[in-house]
Scaffold this active site. Structure first.
Site: not given
Length: 392
Positions: A297, A188
């Site tokens: 990350d 999305e």
């Protein structure tokens, strides 16, 4: 290689030798307009990333001229609807990324549930009805060569794991697949409210939500069932019973071996990293024994503030580990002010000495950058390993 400002940049630029698309490489069907060029950031002090439509500033795509077949978008979204718009966005240093607007097929099956808006077909159900009006939805499409299918699959696994905790919003993964010689990841599209910086309330909320993610996923598990990727670099997540052994083998050890074998690390750096590995028992003393789910990350390019002012995290390299490891990238490239750390500590205080221990995880990410982008990160690795050994 630091980015220059001689030409309009369509996608991204970050000062660490990352690729950027210039006008000389743009398809002929793109109309060019003057654009502001970003300043070249220091590759160690920080990384620069634009998000959303603003990443395509200065470039206008004409849908009627766009060669959607070149991106195989029509095939990618055939079961969803008609692609009506497409424009490049900041996708990082690895993948090409596009914001794709789709007019959804006018079918629904009963009430709409979850994040899917009217127009999506629930393929697990029987009947479908006709929607009274066309609905459009934006998606983020990342694409690279077919060999990158595995990294995209691991990214989807990370997004789903983070979403399952329910502490921080993540983009909903829609599909990951290969078409011909290309791999695609569709999620999305989440609009971002810019800028992130200077918003103390946002960062305090972000800190609290990250702490909640860690606290709600607490356990003793170390590693993951599968490896994943930091950019194009494989991150080894082989499970272990010992956090010190995990860091020694799957984090510092593998990175310095890769750097030595490729000639990027000199003898001094190899010697000093080996000293750190041998001393991990002492250097990591004082940390909490429990582990939790990590984003893996988390830097300034992998979070945003949505239009409701809430944090969103994405592009994970998730695994289970000591929560202090999350702060390696955040302290390097996170761009988070004091309010972020205050919010985190108020939600779940960190053990004393966590910043000193976090230097070890900064070293891990710097070694990874050395392997990915070359000797521009060598001096930063030397400084970091020196700080670890000095107990800074």
């Amino acid at each position: 290689m630091k980015p220059g400002c001689a030409t309009t940049r369509a996608r991204w630029s970050d000062g660490a030798g990352k690729r950027s698309l210039t006008e000389n490489h743009l398809p002929e069907n793109i109309r060019r307009f003057p654009a502001r060029c970003p300043p070249a950031p220091d590759p160690v002090a920080g990384r620069l990333r634009f998000r959303g439509i603003r990443a395509a500033e200065g470039l206008i795509f004409e849908p009627d001229l766009m060669r959607f077949s070149d991106l195989r978008l029509a095939e990618l979204f055939r079961s969803h609807g008609e692609v009506v718009d497409c424009r490049p966005v900041a996708g990082g240093c690895i993948s090409d990324a596009w914001r794709v607007q789709v007019r959804l097929v006018a079918r629904i099956d009963g009430p709409v549930h979850g994040a899917n808006p009217p127009g999506f077909v629930d393929e697990t159900s029987g009947q479908s009805t006709v929607s009274p009006a066309a609905v459009e939805r934006a998606f983020l499409v990342k694409t690279k060569t077919a060999a990158f299918l595995e990294p995209y699959q691991r990214e989807v696994e990370g997004l789903r794991a983070l979403a399952a905790v329910g502490a921080v919003r993540v983009p909903e993964p829609i599909q990951v697949r290969s078409i011909g010689d290309r791999a695609y990841l569709v999620t999305e599209w989440i609009e971002s409210a810019e800028p992130n910086s200077g918003n103390g309330a946002f960062f305090e909320t972000f800190g609290r939500r990250l702490a909640a993610l860690h606290r709600l996923s607490v356990g003793r598990r170390i590693g993951s069932d599968s490896d994943n990727f930091l950019g194009a670099s494989r991150q080894i997540n082989r499970p272990s019973d010992s956090w010190e052994d995990f860091v020694a083998q799957n984090r510092l050890g593998i990175q310095i071996r890769w750097a030595t074998d490729s000639g990027k690390a000199d003898v001094t750096l190899r010697r000093d990293v080996d000293r750190v590995i041998e001393s991990l028992g002492d250097l990591l003393h004082g940390r909490a024994e429990e582990t939790c789910l990590l984003h893996g990350d988390l830097w300034s390019g992998n979070y945003l503030r949505d239009l409701d002012g809430q944090p969103v995290i994405f592009d994970p390299a998730s695994y289970h580990g000591c929560r202090e490891a999350e702060f390696g990238m955040l302290l390097l490239f996170g761009g988070c002010p004091a309010e972020f750390f205050r919010g985190y500590e108020e939600e779940w205080p960190l053990p004393s000495g966590w910043r000193r221990r976090a230097e070890i995880y900064k070293l891990y990410h710097l070694l990874n950058h050395l392997n990915l982008f070359g000797e521009g990160y060598l001096s930063a690795c030397r400084r970091s390993v020196g700080n670890v050994l000095a107990g800074v």
